[in-house]
Write a protein that holds these residues in place. Structure first.
Motif, PDB file in Angstrom:
ATOM      1  N   ASP A  27       0.804  -1.224   0.000  1.00 25.41           N
ATOM      2  CA  ASP A  27       0.000   0.000   0.000  1.00 25.41           C
ATOM      3  C   ASP A  27       0.837   1.275   0.000  1.00 25.41           C
ATOM      4  OD1 ASP A  27      -2.154  -1.674   0.030  1.00 25.41           O
ATOM      5  OD2 ASP A  27      -2.726  -1.301   2.123  1.00 25.41           O
ATOM      6  N   GLN A  28       1.960   1.298   0.740  1.00 24.70           N
ATOM      7  CA  GLN A  28       2.738   2.526   0.848  1.00 24.70           C
ATOM      8  C   GLN A  28       3.380   2.923  -0.476  1.00 24.70           C
ATOM      9  OE1 GLN A  28       5.644   0.637   3.735  1.00 24.70           O
ATOM     10  NE2 GLN A  28       7.086   1.974   2.665  1.00 24.70           N
ATOM     11  N   THR A  29       3.515   1.970  -1.397  1.00 29.11           N
ATOM     12  CA  THR A  29       4.100   2.284  -2.709  1.00 29.11           C
ATOM     13  C   THR A  29       3.234   3.285  -3.464  1.00 29.11           C
ATOM     14  OG1 THR A  29       4.858  -0.011  -2.763  1.00 29.11           O
ATOM     15  CG2 THR A  29       5.095   1.241  -4.778  1.00 29.11           C
ATOM     16  N   PHE A  30       1.928   3.246  -3.227  1.00 34.82           N
ATOM     17  CA  PHE A  30       1.012   4.112  -3.968  1.00 34.82           C
ATOM     18  C   PHE A  30       1.098   5.577  -3.532  1.00 34.82           C
ATOM     19  CE2 PHE A  30      -0.585  -0.120  -4.578  1.00 34.82           C
ATOM     20  CZ  PHE A  30      -1.026  -0.120  -5.889  1.00 34.82           C
ATOM     21  N   ALA A  31       1.898   5.854  -2.493  1.00 32.49           N
ATOM     22  CA  ALA A  31       2.137   7.246  -2.104  1.00 32.49           C
ATOM     23  C   ALA A  31       2.860   8.014  -3.207  1.00 32.49           C
ATOM     24  CB  ALA A  31       2.948   7.292  -0.810  1.00 32.49           C
ATOM     25  N   ILE A  32       3.388   7.295  -4.188  1.00 32.61           N
ATOM     26  CA  ILE A  32       4.089   7.929  -5.306  1.00 32.61           C
ATOM     27  C   ILE A  32       3.179   8.861  -6.086  1.00 32.61           C
ATOM     28  CG2 ILE A  32       3.584   6.178  -7.071  1.00 32.61           C
ATOM     29  CD1 ILE A  32       6.977   7.923  -6.431  1.00 32.61           C
ATOM     30  N   GLY A  74       1.458  11.197  -4.954  1.00 30.10           N
ATOM     31  CA  GLY A  74       1.684  12.571  -4.483  1.00 30.10           C
ATOM     32  C   GLY A  74       2.783  13.258  -5.268  1.00 30.10           C
ATOM     33  N   LEU A  75       3.882  12.530  -5.513  1.00 28.64           N
ATOM     34  CA  LEU A  75       4.986  13.068  -6.311  1.00 28.64           C
ATOM     35  C   LEU A  75       4.549  13.286  -7.757  1.00 28.64           C
ATOM     36  CD1 LEU A  75       7.987  13.777  -6.790  1.00 28.64           C
ATOM     37  CD2 LEU A  75       8.403  11.328  -7.163  1.00 28.64           C
ATOM     38  N   ILE A  76       3.803  12.330  -8.312  1.00 29.85           N
ATOM     39  CA  ILE A  76       3.391  12.438  -9.715  1.00 29.85           C
ATOM     40  C   ILE A  76       2.474  13.631  -9.934  1.00 29.85           C
ATOM     41  CG2 ILE A  76       2.039  11.318 -11.542  1.00 29.85           C
ATOM     42  CD1 ILE A  76       3.190   8.646 -10.567  1.00 29.85           C
ATOM     43  N   TYR A  77       1.509  13.829  -9.038  1.00 29.54           N
ATOM     44  CA  TYR A  77       0.613  14.983  -9.173  1.00 29.54           C
ATOM     45  C   TYR A  77       1.383  16.294  -9.037  1.00 29.54           C
ATOM     46  CZ  TYR A  77      -3.870  12.520  -9.344  1.00 29.54           C
ATOM     47  OH  TYR A  77      -4.933  11.759  -9.735  1.00 29.54           O
ATOM     48  N   THR A  78       2.377  16.329  -8.162  1.00 23.96           N
ATOM     49  CA  THR A  78       3.201  17.535  -8.010  1.00 23.96           C
ATOM     50  C   THR A  78       3.996  17.822  -9.283  1.00 23.96           C
ATOM     51  OG1 THR A  78       3.415  17.127  -5.629  1.00 23.96           O
ATOM     52  CG2 THR A  78       5.004  18.640  -6.632  1.00 23.96           C
ATOM     53  N   LEU A  79       4.586  16.764  -9.855  1.00 27.93           N
ATOM     54  CA  LEU A  79       5.351  16.924 -11.093  1.00 27.93           C
ATOM     55  C   LEU A  79       4.452  17.353 -12.252  1.00 27.93           C
ATOM     56  CD1 LEU A  79       7.753  13.844 -10.873  1.00 27.93           C
ATOM     57  CD2 LEU A  79       8.385  16.256 -10.704  1.00 27.93           C
ATOM     58  N   LEU A  80       3.245  16.804 -12.297  1.00 24.01           N
ATOM     59  CA  LEU A  80       2.308  17.191 -13.363  1.00 24.01           C
ATOM     60  C   LEU A  80       1.925  18.662 -13.246  1.00 24.01           C
ATOM     61  CD1 LEU A  80      -0.064  14.084 -13.594  1.00 24.01           C
ATOM     62  CD2 LEU A  80       1.664  14.806 -15.246  1.00 24.01           C
ATOM     63  N   ILE A 119      12.261   1.215  -9.865  1.00 23.94           N
ATOM     64  CA  ILE A 119      12.900   0.715  -8.644  1.00 23.94           C
ATOM     65  C   ILE A 119      11.957   0.827  -7.458  1.00 23.94           C
ATOM     66  CG2 ILE A 119      14.757   1.177  -6.981  1.00 23.94           C
ATOM     67  CD1 ILE A 119      16.498   2.027  -9.396  1.00 23.94           C
ATOM     68  N   TRP A 120      11.252   1.953  -7.359  1.00 20.27           N
ATOM     69  CA  TRP A 120      10.283   2.153  -6.267  1.00 20.27           C
ATOM     70  C   TRP A 120       9.190   1.077  -6.302  1.00 20.27           C
ATOM     71  CZ3 TRP A 120       9.630   4.638  -1.831  1.00 20.27           C
ATOM     72  CH2 TRP A 120       8.339   4.833  -1.344  1.00 20.27           C
ATOM     73  N   ALA A 121       8.691   0.778  -7.483  1.00 21.80           N
ATOM     74  CA  ALA A 121       7.637  -0.234  -7.619  1.00 21.80           C
ATOM     75  C   ALA A 121       8.159  -1.632  -7.275  1.00 21.80           C
ATOM     76  CB  ALA A 121       7.073  -0.219  -9.037  1.00 21.80           C
ATOM     77  N   LEU A 122       9.386  -1.928  -7.712  1.00 19.47           N
ATOM     78  CA  LEU A 122       9.978  -3.232  -7.420  1.00 19.47           C
ATOM     79  C   LEU A 122      10.182  -3.427  -5.918  1.00 19.47           C
ATOM     80  CD1 LEU A 122      12.633  -3.483 -10.283  1.00 19.47           C
ATOM     81  CD2 LEU A 122      10.509  -4.792 -10.082  1.00 19.47           C
TER      82      LEU A 122
END
Length: 286
Positions: free
Chosen positions: A47-52, A54-60, A211-214
């Motif tokens: 579950d904690q992997t999906f915190a990514i 937050g980063l993706i929305y910020t980058l977008l 790498i984060w997903a793995l």
């Protein structure tokens, strides 16, 4: 009169706002149902992997704001694909939430693949290449948001299909789609793509997200896993191994690119330092 360029910029900004609103409404309406799948396959990270996200929305958001100041042809062409990405992103949360309340799971799969296709087109239109002569800001606010989002959505699309097709009632079938055997193949394929992009184009966004997903898949096979499935030691070990390979490929790519740059600079300095008669002799004999 509003020209086509300003219309493209304003549409991109409106698309981002629309995405955030859709995400907020879908989460409020469906809560956890907006993101969970039909079943829980072995491809899914913890579950904690999906915190990514937050980063993706910020980058977008950085991508959208930076585009307000861009006029090059690649940026103009990429806007329609990024707009499609933004709208399909928010739409997927509604489609997936509705699926978990009795509607179609395959509709959410198709919407997510539309999301992936729009990012794939955007990536190609922009010709994402961290080795090119673009400035740091362009790479950080144009290339990086697209590569990070593409890497994550590619994996999310595979997870969505795997969760939909995985027969949890017959989980002893190890070669079933969504099972541990399938997950190992997905880890290998996605890692090879990340290795290629990381080594060839120094795509730190794609390699980093992979790498984060793995690591998330690795954690989901451990004692503190969120997965209801029995842990797979083979998948656990292979996910960690591939994370190391992706990292190594990126590092080797950085070294290789650095050596190439030094080689070209040395050749340029050598040519510039040669006498004019030598250069003339070379041009005549070519």
């Amino acid at each position: 009169m509003v020209n086509s360029i300003s219309f493209g910029k304003s549409s991109l900004l409106a698309g981002y706002v629309c995405t955030v609103v859709l995400a907020a409404v879908a989460t409020a309406l469906y809560q956890m149902d907006s993101t969970k799948g039909y079943h829980y396959s072995y491809v899914q990270p913890d579950d904690q992997t999906f915190a990514i996200w937050g980063l993706i929305y910020t980058l977008l958001l950085c991508f959208v704001v930076f585009h307000l100041f861009l006029e090059n042809e690649e940026a103009k062409e990429s806007r329609k694909w990024m707009l499609l990405n933004l709208l399909s992103n928010g739409t997927w949360l509604f489609a997936n939430g509705a699926a978990n309340r009795g509607f179609s799971y395959w509709l959410s799969v198709f919407v997510l693949f539309l999301n992936f296709y729009s990012l794939y087109k955007c990536y190609n239109v922009l010709k994402v290449d961290f080795t090119d002569s673009s400035n740091v800001a362009y790479k950080a606010f144009v290339y990086l948001p697209v590569s990070c989002n593409l890497a994550w959505v590619f994996l999310a699309s595979v997870v969505c299909v795997s969760n939909t097709l995985y027969p949890m009632q017959n989980s002893n079938d190890i070669v079933a789609i969504g099972g541990p055997d399938w997950a190992i193949a997905v880890v290998f394929l996605s890692s090879m793509i990340a290795c290629y992009l990381g080594f060839t184009y120094l795509d730190i966004g794609y390699a980093g997200i992979q790498i984060w997903a793995l690591l998330g898949i690795h954690r989901n096979q451990g004692a503190a896993r969120n997965s209801p499935n029995a842990p797979s030691e083979e998948l656990d070990t292979f996910a960690l191994f591939c994370a190391g390979i992706v990292l190594a490929s990126y590092v080797f790519g950085c070294v290789s690119n650095s050596l190439k740059c030094k080689y070209h600079k040395l050749n340029s300095d050598k040519i510039l330092s040669e006498p004019n008669d030598v250069l003339m002799y070379r041009s005549i004999n070519q």
